[in-house]
Design a protein around this motif. Structure first.
Motif, PDB file in Angstrom:
ATOM      1  N   TYR A 161      -3.446  11.262  -6.950  1.00 27.49           N
ATOM      2  CA  TYR A 161      -3.398  10.038  -6.146  1.00 27.49           C
ATOM      3  C   TYR A 161      -4.731   9.800  -5.439  1.00 27.49           C
ATOM      4  O   TYR A 161      -5.281   8.701  -5.488  1.00 27.49           O
ATOM      5  CB  TYR A 161      -2.258  10.087  -5.131  1.00 27.49           C
ATOM      6  CG  TYR A 161      -2.323   8.924  -4.179  1.00 27.49           C
ATOM      7  CD1 TYR A 161      -1.874   7.659  -4.561  1.00 27.49           C
ATOM      8  CD2 TYR A 161      -2.890   9.065  -2.916  1.00 27.49           C
ATOM      9  CE1 TYR A 161      -1.984   6.575  -3.716  1.00 27.49           C
ATOM     10  CE2 TYR A 161      -3.013   7.980  -2.063  1.00 27.49           C
ATOM     11  CZ  TYR A 161      -2.552   6.738  -2.469  1.00 27.49           C
ATOM     12  OH  TYR A 161      -2.672   5.659  -1.633  1.00 27.49           O
TER      13      TYR A 161
ATOM     14  N   GLN B  94       0.869  -1.161   0.000  1.00 24.06           N
ATOM     15  CA  GLN B  94       0.000   0.000   0.000  1.00 24.06           C
ATOM     16  C   GLN B  94       0.912   1.218   0.000  1.00 24.06           C
ATOM     17  O   GLN B  94       1.642   1.479   0.946  1.00 24.06           O
ATOM     18  CB  GLN B  94      -0.922   0.029   1.216  1.00 24.06           C
ATOM     19  CG  GLN B  94      -1.945   1.155   1.057  1.00 24.06           C
ATOM     20  CD  GLN B  94      -2.946   1.198   2.187  1.00 24.06           C
ATOM     21  OE1 GLN B  94      -2.577   1.115   3.356  1.00 24.06           O
ATOM     22  NE2 GLN B  94      -4.205   1.329   1.860  1.00 24.06           N
TER      23      GLN B  94
ATOM     24  N   ASN C 216      -7.017   6.725  -6.087  1.00 27.40           N
ATOM     25  CA  ASN C 216      -7.125   5.778  -4.965  1.00 27.40           C
ATOM     26  C   ASN C 216      -8.592   5.459  -4.697  1.00 27.40           C
ATOM     27  O   ASN C 216      -8.943   4.337  -4.361  1.00 27.40           O
ATOM     28  CB  ASN C 216      -6.461   6.361  -3.712  1.00 27.40           C
ATOM     29  CG  ASN C 216      -6.239   5.303  -2.638  1.00 27.40           C
ATOM     30  OD1 ASN C 216      -5.855   4.174  -2.934  1.00 27.40           O
ATOM     31  ND2 ASN C 216      -6.491   5.672  -1.378  1.00 27.40           N
TER      32      ASN C 216
HETATM   33  C1  LIG Z   1      -6.402   4.717  -0.384  1.00 23.06           C
HETATM   34  O1  LIG Z   1      -7.362   3.670  -0.445  1.00 23.06           O
HETATM   35  C2  LIG Z   1      -7.248   2.701   0.584  1.00 23.06           C
HETATM   36  C3  LIG Z   1      -8.241   1.611   0.303  1.00 23.06           C
HETATM   37  O2  LIG Z   1      -9.460   2.096  -0.084  1.00 23.06           O
HETATM   38  C4  LIG Z   1      -7.429   3.362   1.942  1.00 23.06           C
HETATM   39  O3  LIG Z   1      -7.276   2.403   2.971  1.00 23.06           O
HETATM   40  C5  LIG Z   1      -6.396   4.461   2.114  1.00 23.06           C
HETATM   41  O4  LIG Z   1      -6.580   5.124   3.331  1.00 23.06           O
HETATM   42  C6  LIG Z   1      -6.465   5.432   0.949  1.00 23.06           C
HETATM   43  N1  LIG Z   1      -5.367   6.382   1.086  1.00 23.06           N
HETATM   44  C7  LIG Z   1      -5.541   7.663   1.104  1.00 23.06           C
HETATM   45  C8  LIG Z   1      -4.340   8.480   1.335  1.00 23.06           C
HETATM   46  O5  LIG Z   1      -6.636   8.161   0.919  1.00 23.06           O
END
Ligand SMILES: *[C@@H]1O[C@H](CO)[C@@H](O)[C@H](O)[C@H]1NC(C)=O
Ligand SMILES: *[C@@H]1O[C@H](CO)[C@@H](O)[C@H](O)[C@H]1NC(C)=O
Length: 627
Positions: A288, A229, A292
């Motif tokens: 991002y 991640q 995401n």
């Molecule tokens: C990105 O997505 C993941 C899974 O949905 C989540 O757990 C994470 O917090 C997200 N990251 C950000 C920086 O938003």
């Protein structure tokens, strides 16, 4: 111009101030001195912020403290010194004294002389520090990118102990161990990359972009596979309240001085301003976020690399228009990105940048992020050159062992240490079985698992097949030999892993089992008529005079002839008769006792109904007393 310079310095000063107050974590690895006994033990050393630490792996070497040029500020070729290790020898770790020149220069000079790693001994008694690259970006600092050996700073006291052991004629051997430098608790690695969209900061920016381009493929594979991640991050500073309306803060900051970045060329009068950099950084962070949310965070890598190629500052394309074009070409929702960026002129907080400022402050094992670029793997700051192979090693060492994704086991990451001398591990040349495993963690000496059979041992000097099927492989490491139609094996098909020579043989069971000469050593086949002949694994006994050899009794028998056998046969007959007689008489006694018992019983019952005419038959005293 003078005024602008002053403004620039003010902001720089504030930034430096915040750096000085930042909590910096010194990342460490283990150093294990294996000899001599006087200093044997495990010590901590600090990983340098350059060169290539072998994250996840280990490196074994012998320490050399050069007679001259002990600070390694001049080339060793001037002193006719070389650290190249000869075949069959351990690699050389050069012990260097701190001082007089940059750590990086020392590493470069030692590397050129053939060192496998450098240990820099601190010059004063203090806690370990992180050796960093020089701040100035001098043009002759090209070598920085070419340093590929690991470096470690050790305490003054350890340095002194090593020096005195060496001067006393001892060999100092040690192992540098990075296996625990990155925690590896589970099958997913979380990592952060703190970068910058600025592409005009010289070598550091060039390296960063190179890294992004090179690492993109691996990063995307890892992210798509759910192995990692990843989160990109951006550093911003804020303008002190008193300066928010100054020309300097206005050109370097957005949202009324809330988020600032230094001027790309460090010159306010030309080129792009700090605020352009802040906006582009924010755009990258928003790309991002947006991606995401749609479950494709890896598109960030495409965006930042495409942006660096298509929208460089040099070509005056570091603009919103160019960025939007890249966004559109990647199929990213531009409206969502614009909404995320908001209005840079408004006097409001930007939630994204506010969150970024908050995460700049270190948590747990991670220190504050103060230098760019910074890579954080499983909440540990990566130290060393930002280069694909080295970074991938660090990330791969963040997976719980044996859960690493395939990319961690590819040839790129193999160290090929097994090719030379089998990596110093155990091997069985005859069956081509080896304990050497070539992995990104460096070579491992681990007894293998072959065709369902587990080998056990230390992996270095011995490994042996174990378990129920172990005799099937290389005969369980035991002796085995075939002669003619006979095959004998010292492997035991039970769970014991011992080799034991079969009956008729003697020896260690591993290398050899020798035939036992039963005729001489076992005193078999010794009767007068016997004739003994030793064979491989057994013996043959024959009898003269037409007698028959009885193997169980180790004797010769015949029909009616006098011999040792006659006596034993007559004895047997006597025995049979005696046993027969004994059982017959036993049966008679038993019968008799049953009958007399029944008689007494019946008589007792009858006596209860009628008086018996006489009682003299029973003369036992008990009854007498009853009256
Ligand atoms: C990105 O997505 C993941 C899974 O949905 C989540 O757990 C994470 O917090 C997200 N990251 C950000 C920086 O938003
Ligand atoms: C042993 O195995 C390796 C790889 O599996 C192979 O390259 C090599 O030729 C083999 N050697 C022998 C003696 O069989």
């Amino acid at each position: 111009m003078g005024k602008e310079k002053l403004g620039f310095f003010t902001i720089s000063f504030l930034m430096i101030l915040s750096l000085a107050m930042a909590r910096f974590v010194v990342e460490k690895n283990n150093l294990k001195v294996t000899s001599p006994d006087s200093i044997k033990g495990v010590y901590e050393c600090a990983i340098g912020n350059f060169g290539v630490p072998q994250y996840g792996g280990t490196l074994v070497g012998a320490v050399v403290y050069p007679k001259s040029n002990q600070k390694a500020c001049k080339s060793y070729s001037d002193f006719d010194i070389s650290f190249k290790s000869k075949p069959g020898r351990l690699p050389t770790f050069v012990l260097i004294d701190r001082g007089d020149c940059y750590f990086t220069l020392k590493a470069w000079i030692a590397q050129q002389a053939g060192a496998a790693a450098i240990l820099v001994a601190d010059s004063k008694v203090e806690p370990l520090i992180t050796m960093d690259t020089p701040e100035e970006d001098k043009s002759d600092a090209d070598y920085l990118q070419n340093i590929n050996i690991p470096s470690a700073l050790i305490t003054k006291s350890l340095g002194d102990s090593i020096k005195s052991a060496l001067s006393g004629g001892d060999m100092v051997n040690m192992k540098l161990d990075w296996t625990e430098s990155v925690p590896h608790p589970d099958e997913r690695v979380e990592y952060e990359l703190w970068t910058n969209s600025n592409d005009e900061c010289g070598k550091k920016c060039d390296t960063q972009i190179e890294f992004l381009k090179n690492f993109k493929g691996a990063a995307q594979i890892l992210e798509k596979g759910g192995h990692t991640q990843f989160t990109p991050h951006y550093i911003t500073w804020y303008c002190p309240e008193a300066f928010t309306l100054s020309k300097q803060c206005k050109s370097q900051c957005i949202n009324h001085g809330k988020y600032c970045a230094p001027d790309p060329e460090q010159d306010f009068t030309k080129g792009y301003d700090g605020k352009d950099v802040v906006v582009q950084n924010l755009r990258q962070a928003c790309v991002y976020r947006v991606m995401n949310e749609t479950g494709k965070p890896w598109i960030w890598w495409d965006y930042v690399t495409d942006f660096a190629i298509r929208c460089p500052m040099k070509e005056k394309k570091y603009t919103k228009e160019c960025a939007d074009e890249v966004i559109r070409s990647l199929g990213i929702d531009l409206k969502k990105v614009d909404k995320c960026i908001g209005d840079p002129e408004a006097d409001v907080e930007n939630p994204i940048l506010k969150a970024e400022q908050e995460s700049q402050i270190g948590k747990g094992s991670r220190g504050d992020v103060t230098i760019l670029p910074t890579l954080v793997v499983n909440n540990r700051q990566y130290r060393g050159k930002l280069e694909k192979g080295a970074v991938l090693k660090a990330m791969c060492s963040g997976f719980q062992e044996s859960t690493e994704p395939a990319i961690c086991l590819t040839e790129d990451l193999e160290t090929n240490e097994c090719l030379e001398n089998n990596g110093g591990c155990w091997q069985d040349k005859a069956s081509n079985i080896t304990a050497c495993q070539d992995t990104f963690r460096g070579r491992l000496c681990e007894c293998p698992f072959v065709q369902g059979v587990k080998f056990v041992g230390d992996g270095y000097t011995h490994c042996k097949a174990s378990g129920a099927l172990h005799c099937g492989i290389n005969n369980g490491g035991c002796w085995r030999e075939t002669r003619g139609s006979y095959t004998y094996s010292a492997c035991q098909d039970d769970h014991s892993n011992d080799c034991k020579c079969p009956i008729g043989f003697k020896g260690d069971g591993v290398k050899n089992c020798e035939d036992v000469d039963e005729c001489k050593e076992k005193k078999v086949c010794q009767c007068p008529e016997c004739k003994c002949k030793n064979t491989w694994g057994s013996y043959e006994c024959s009898c003269s005079n037409g007698l028959l050899y009885m193997h169980e009794h180790d004797t010769c028998i015949g029909s009616g002839k006098v011999g040792t056998t006659k006596l034993s046969w007559s004895f047997l007959w006597v025995l049979i008769i005696v046993v027969g007689a004994a059982s017959l008489s036993g049966y008679a006694i038993y019968k008799y006792r049953i009958r007399s018992y029944m008689d007494a019983e019946i008589r007792g019952i009858m006596a209860q109904y009628m008086p018996l005419e006489s009682q003299p038959l029973n003369t036992s005293g008990t009854r007498m007393e009853d009256i």
